[in-house]
Design a protein around this motif. Structure first.
Motif, PDB file in Angstrom:
ATOM      1  N   GLN A  21       7.030   6.995 -11.465  1.00 54.26           N
ATOM      2  CA  GLN A  21       7.827   7.792 -10.538  1.00 54.26           C
ATOM      3  C   GLN A  21       8.119   7.016  -9.253  1.00 54.26           C
ATOM      4  O   GLN A  21       9.210   7.089  -8.694  1.00 54.26           O
ATOM      5  CB  GLN A  21       7.085   9.101 -10.200  1.00 54.26           C
ATOM      6  N   HIS A  22       7.155   6.269  -8.806  1.00 52.09           N
ATOM      7  CA  HIS A  22       7.318   5.510  -7.559  1.00 52.09           C
ATOM      8  C   HIS A  22       8.012   4.167  -7.793  1.00 52.09           C
ATOM      9  O   HIS A  22       8.898   3.784  -7.034  1.00 52.09           O
ATOM     10  CB  HIS A  22       5.953   5.276  -6.908  1.00 52.09           C
ATOM     11  N   VAL A  23       7.609   3.445  -8.857  1.00 59.92           N
ATOM     12  CA  VAL A  23       8.120   2.100  -9.085  1.00 59.92           C
ATOM     13  C   VAL A  23       9.528   2.112  -9.665  1.00 59.92           C
ATOM     14  O   VAL A  23      10.425   1.430  -9.165  1.00 59.92           O
ATOM     15  CB  VAL A  23       7.161   1.318 -10.025  1.00 59.92           C
ATOM     16  N   THR A  24       9.739   2.888 -10.728  1.00 61.05           N
ATOM     17  CA  THR A  24      11.030   2.868 -11.420  1.00 61.05           C
ATOM     18  C   THR A  24      12.040   3.792 -10.754  1.00 61.05           C
ATOM     19  O   THR A  24      13.161   3.385 -10.430  1.00 61.05           O
ATOM     20  CB  THR A  24      10.847   3.271 -12.897  1.00 61.05           C
ATOM     21  N   VAL A  25      11.648   5.044 -10.538  1.00 63.04           N
ATOM     22  CA  VAL A  25      12.590   6.021  -9.968  1.00 63.04           C
ATOM     23  C   VAL A  25      12.742   5.810  -8.468  1.00 63.04           C
ATOM     24  O   VAL A  25      13.852   5.750  -7.941  1.00 63.04           O
ATOM     25  CB  VAL A  25      12.110   7.464 -10.267  1.00 63.04           C
ATOM     26  N   GLY A  26      11.625   5.704  -7.764  1.00 65.74           N
ATOM     27  CA  GLY A  26      11.690   5.569  -6.306  1.00 65.74           C
ATOM     28  C   GLY A  26      12.019   4.177  -5.820  1.00 65.74           C
ATOM     29  O   GLY A  26      12.423   4.000  -4.671  1.00 65.74           O
ATOM     30  N   GLY A  27      11.820   3.159  -6.662  1.00 66.11           N
ATOM     31  CA  GLY A  27      12.119   1.795  -6.247  1.00 66.11           C
ATOM     32  C   GLY A  27      11.170   1.270  -5.185  1.00 66.11           C
ATOM     33  O   GLY A  27      11.542   0.408  -4.381  1.00 66.11           O
ATOM     34  N   ILE A  28       9.928   1.779  -5.168  1.00 70.52           N
ATOM     35  CA  ILE A  28       8.947   1.350  -4.169  1.00 70.52           C
ATOM     36  C   ILE A  28       8.352   0.008  -4.589  1.00 70.52           C
ATOM     37  O   ILE A  28       7.980  -0.184  -5.746  1.00 70.52           O
ATOM     38  CB  ILE A  28       7.825   2.404  -4.016  1.00 70.52           C
ATOM     39  N   GLU A  29       8.278  -0.918  -3.636  1.00 70.70           N
ATOM     40  CA  GLU A  29       7.659  -2.216  -3.910  1.00 70.70           C
ATOM     41  C   GLU A  29       6.144  -2.069  -4.021  1.00 70.70           C
ATOM     42  O   GLU A  29       5.537  -1.240  -3.347  1.00 70.70           O
ATOM     43  CB  GLU A  29       7.997  -3.215  -2.802  1.00 70.70           C
ATOM     44  N   CYS A  30       5.550  -2.895  -4.843  1.00 68.63           N
ATOM     45  CA  CYS A  30       4.090  -2.839  -5.040  1.00 68.63           C
ATOM     46  C   CYS A  30       3.340  -3.071  -3.733  1.00 68.63           C
ATOM     47  O   CYS A  30       2.281  -2.485  -3.481  1.00 68.63           O
ATOM     48  CB  CYS A  30       3.657  -3.887  -6.071  1.00 68.63           C
ATOM     49  N   GLN A  31       3.902  -3.945  -2.860  1.00 67.28           N
ATOM     50  CA  GLN A  31       3.234  -4.294  -1.611  1.00 67.28           C
ATOM     51  C   GLN A  31       3.149  -3.116  -0.647  1.00 67.28           C
ATOM     52  O   GLN A  31       2.341  -3.148   0.289  1.00 67.28           O
ATOM     53  CB  GLN A  31       3.964  -5.455  -0.928  1.00 67.28           C
ATOM     54  N   THR A  32       3.973  -2.086  -0.838  1.00 60.08           N
ATOM     55  CA  THR A  32       3.932  -0.924   0.053  1.00 60.08           C
ATOM     56  C   THR A  32       2.554  -0.277   0.033  1.00 60.08           C
ATOM     57  O   THR A  32       2.042   0.144   1.073  1.00 60.08           O
ATOM     58  CB  THR A  32       5.002   0.099  -0.362  1.00 60.08           C
ATOM     59  N   CYS A  33       1.959  -0.195  -1.129  1.00 57.50           N
ATOM     60  CA  CYS A  33       0.634   0.419  -1.256  1.00 57.50           C
ATOM     61  C   CYS A  33      -0.485  -0.618  -1.360  1.00 57.50           C
ATOM     62  O   CYS A  33      -1.573  -0.408  -0.833  1.00 57.50           O
ATOM     63  CB  CYS A  33       0.581   1.331  -2.490  1.00 57.50           C
ATOM     64  N   HIS A  34      -0.199  -1.722  -2.037  1.00 58.56           N
ATOM     65  CA  HIS A  34      -1.254  -2.693  -2.328  1.00 58.56           C
ATOM     66  C   HIS A  34      -1.305  -3.851  -1.348  1.00 58.56           C
ATOM     67  O   HIS A  34      -2.154  -4.732  -1.505  1.00 58.56           O
ATOM     68  CB  HIS A  34      -1.097  -3.224  -3.757  1.00 58.56           C
ATOM     69  N   GLY A  35      -0.406  -3.867  -0.356  1.00 61.59           N
ATOM     70  CA  GLY A  35      -0.457  -4.910   0.654  1.00 61.59           C
ATOM     71  C   GLY A  35       0.112  -6.231   0.159  1.00 61.59           C
ATOM     72  O   GLY A  35       0.696  -6.318  -0.925  1.00 61.59           O
ATOM     73  N   PRO A  36      -0.045  -7.291   0.947  1.00 59.05           N
ATOM     74  CA  PRO A  36       0.515  -8.609   0.578  1.00 59.05           C
ATOM     75  C   PRO A  36      -0.268  -9.261  -0.553  1.00 59.05           C
ATOM     76  O   PRO A  36      -1.015 -10.221  -0.351  1.00 59.05           O
ATOM     77  CB  PRO A  36       0.398  -9.397   1.897  1.00 59.05           C
ATOM     78  N   VAL A  37      -0.076  -8.745  -1.749  1.00 59.22           N
ATOM     79  CA  VAL A  37      -0.825  -9.234  -2.915  1.00 59.22           C
ATOM     80  C   VAL A  37      -0.572 -10.719  -3.138  1.00 59.22           C
ATOM     81  O   VAL A  37      -1.477 -11.467  -3.552  1.00 59.22           O
ATOM     82  CB  VAL A  37      -0.428  -8.425  -4.171  1.00 59.22           C
ATOM     83  N   GLU A  38       0.647 -11.165  -2.853  1.00 60.64           N
ATOM     84  CA  GLU A  38       0.998 -12.560  -3.097  1.00 60.64           C
ATOM     85  C   GLU A  38       0.240 -13.530  -2.183  1.00 60.64           C
ATOM     86  O   GLU A  38       0.318 -14.742  -2.368  1.00 60.64           O
ATOM     87  CB  GLU A  38       2.504 -12.768  -2.931  1.00 60.64           C
ATOM     88  N   GLU A  39      -0.491 -13.007  -1.208  1.00 58.19           N
ATOM     89  CA  GLU A  39      -1.284 -13.859  -0.315  1.00 58.19           C
ATOM     90  C   GLU A  39      -2.784 -13.733  -0.569  1.00 58.19           C
ATOM     91  O   GLU A  39      -3.583 -14.414   0.081  1.00 58.19           O
ATOM     92  CB  GLU A  39      -0.996 -13.482   1.145  1.00 58.19           C
ATOM     93  N   MET A  40      -3.182 -12.874  -1.498  1.00 59.62           N
ATOM     94  CA  MET A  40      -4.601 -12.592  -1.716  1.00 59.62           C
ATOM     95  C   MET A  40      -5.202 -13.545  -2.751  1.00 59.62           C
ATOM     96  O   MET A  40      -4.766 -13.575  -3.897  1.00 59.62           O
ATOM     97  CB  MET A  40      -4.790 -11.145  -2.200  1.00 59.62           C
ATOM     98  N   GLU A  41      -6.186 -14.301  -2.337  1.00 62.39           N
ATOM     99  CA  GLU A  41      -6.941 -15.115  -3.287  1.00 62.39           C
ATOM    100  C   GLU A  41      -7.849 -14.216  -4.122  1.00 62.39           C
ATOM    101  O   GLU A  41      -7.988 -14.407  -5.328  1.00 62.39           O
ATOM    102  CB  GLU A  41      -7.764 -16.154  -2.534  1.00 62.39           C
ATOM    103  N   VAL A  42      -8.476 -13.242  -3.462  1.00 63.50           N
ATOM    104  CA  VAL A  42      -9.290 -12.239  -4.149  1.00 63.50           C
ATOM    105  C   VAL A  42      -8.667 -10.878  -3.858  1.00 63.50           C
ATOM    106  O   VAL A  42      -8.435 -10.520  -2.707  1.00 63.50           O
ATOM    107  CB  VAL A  42     -10.756 -12.269  -3.660  1.00 63.50           C
ATOM    108  N   MET A  43      -8.401 -10.111  -4.906  1.00 57.37           N
ATOM    109  CA  MET A  43      -7.748  -8.811  -4.748  1.00 57.37           C
ATOM    110  C   MET A  43      -8.695  -7.813  -4.086  1.00 57.37           C
ATOM    111  O   MET A  43      -9.875  -7.746  -4.427  1.00 57.37           O
ATOM    112  CB  MET A  43      -7.310  -8.297  -6.118  1.00 57.37           C
ATOM    113  N   TYR A  44      -8.170  -7.045  -3.131  1.00 54.71           N
ATOM    114  CA  TYR A  44      -8.956  -6.011  -2.467  1.00 54.71           C
ATOM    115  C   TYR A  44      -8.073  -4.794  -2.212  1.00 54.71           C
ATOM    116  O   TYR A  44      -6.833  -4.881  -2.311  1.00 54.71           O
ATOM    117  CB  TYR A  44      -9.560  -6.524  -1.159  1.00 54.71           C
TER     118      TYR A  44
END
Length: 446
Positions: free
Chosen positions: A365-388
């Motif tokens: 509902q959020h990703v496909t329909v709403g077009g929300i980016e993953c980083q909106t909730c999960h933060g700058p994932v592309e900069e995380m060496e260890v996910m938190y």
């Protein structure tokens, strides 16, 4: 007269022979020069350009071959020299194999049939478009020695640098502590000496009268006691409330996973889309745990990282190559034989984001329909060496997002009809999630 005619005839013949000899010599010299020039040009071409060879190798060979270590095909470091030393094969054979390996196999060539069987009867893709010069460039690239491992920046252990600075700082702090200790002992000794001197001279040391202790003065002041009690109750209530509000909130939770996975490298440096691994986020409630087969789509061919990347991992205390070996152990992959052993082991991943059971959240509902980016909730994932866990994921955090986020209705047929109705109702062009019913209890709790 007859002699003169004969002599003239002989001279004419000699002259003609000389002319023919000169022309023949000139032709031979020219031909020799052309052959020499052609041979030198060919010899120069055979040397090859490693820089061009690297580009050609990456474009045509890297999908199945590595320079060091087997992949779908055998390793290619020093392949020309190894074939010459071990099999007595020259570049002509290599060229024929690259242009059309099937034809070489069908010709009955012993070595061709041997490597064909060793590689599970896999036919190598023919590359008839590669010229002799292209092949020379590729072979020149494969003949280069492997690069030396990168040396870490900065001073090494046992060398001069931060280690010595830390040692010198400790020495300075120790010296200061010793100095203050000696001063304290000296003051005590001076006081005792002065007291003994006063006693010897008969001087009476007048001691100050002790006043009322502070705690007794505080207890006797009822107003201060009342104000302090009220403040203590308020502070206690504040901290108790804050404590209970954090129950179940795991913001900043950063567990150590059984196999280290760097989002910084995969999503950041390599630019892999989040939904390539978490594909179910587009169509289902949960984002899902990626299957190890998804990892093997790439790591079946990538068994080692680049030396520069390996050096970066050392800064985080991680050996990326060892982590790849953990992946191979889990899926039962034998990189030497390039096949699965069938001895797979489950990986006990540790869940990071975990909503309570009474809260409903749908990724699609959020990703496909709403077009929300993953980083909106999960933060700058592309900069995380260890996910938190980047966000608190509390009810208040979700509600604030629904109040502030405009629904993306452009080119989204899902919202076309309801947008027309609600935009007239509220008299606005943009609609927030809250205006579309995003604050109703039943949206998340039912």
């Amino acid at each position: 007269m007859k002699k003169s005619y004969q002599s003239l005839k002989d001279n004419s013949t000699n002259n003609m022979q000389q002319v023919i000899l000169r022309k023949l010599t000139s032709t031979v010299v020219r031909l020799g020069f052309i052959i020499l020039l052609t041979f030198s040009t060919s010899l120069k071409a055979q040397e090859g350009d490693p820089a061009k060879g690297k580009s050609l190798f990456n474009a045509n060979c890297a999908a199945c071959h590595k320079l060091d270590g087997p992949m779908t095909g055998p390793e290619l470091r020093n392949i020309e020299q190894r074939l010459a030393d071990e099999q007595g094969l020259d570049r002509v054979w290599i060229t024929n194999w690259i242009h059309n390996s099937s034809a070489v196999i069908k010709s009955g060539d012993a070595y061709a049939n041997k490597i064909f069987k060793e590689n599970n009867n896999s036919i190598m893709t023919p590359f008839p478009q590669l010229t002799d010069q292209d092949i020379s460039d590729i072979l020149a690239y494969t003949a280069e020695p492997p690069p030396p491992p990168p040396t870490p920046d900065g001073p090494t252990e046992g060398g001069s640098g931060s280690g010595e600075d830390a040692t010198s700082n400790k020495l300075i702090l120790g010296a200061l502590a010793l100095l203050f200790g000696l001063l304290a002992v000296a003051l005590i000794l001076v006081r005792r000496t002065l007291n003994r001197f006063a006693e010897a001279k008969g001087i009476t040391v007048v001691e100050e009268e002790k006043g009322l202790p502070l705690w007794k003065a505080f207890v006797q002041n009822q107003f201060l006691v009342l104000v302090s009690a009220i403040l203590l109750l308020l502070l206690s209530g504040y901290f108790v409330y804050g404590y209970f509000m954090q129950v179940g909130v795991d913001q900043g939770y950063e567990p150590v996973q059984p196999i280290h996975y760097s989002h910084r490298i995969h999503a950041g440096d390599n630019g892999i889309d989040c939904k390539y691994c978490h594909s179910s986020a587009r169509v289902s409630k949960t984002s899902g745990i990626p299957s190890l087969n998804v990892c093997m789509n790439c790591h079946k061919s990538i068994s080692e990282v680049a030396p520069e990347t390996l050096a970066e991992g050392k800064e985080y205390g991680v050996d990326y190559n060892a982590e790849i070996q953990k992946l191979y152990t889990a899926v039962g992959w034998n990189p030497a034989e390039q096949k699965y052993s069938g001895d797979a082991q489950p990986v006990k991943w540790i869940r990071i984001h975990n909503l309570p059971d009474f809260a409903y959240f749908n990724h699609s509902q959020h990703v496909t329909v709403g077009g929300i980016e993953c980083q909106t909730c999960h933060g700058p994932v592309e900069e995380m060496e260890v996910m938190y866990q980047f966000s608190s994921l509390t009810m208040g955090w979700c509600i604030n997002c629904h109040r502030e986020t405009n629904v993306k209705v452009e080119d989204n047929e899902y919202y076309t009809k309801i947008h027309e109705q609600l935009s007239k109702k509220y008299g606005v062009d943009k609609l927030t999630v809250a205006q579309m019913g995003g604050l109703e209890c039943g949206k998340c709790h039912y």
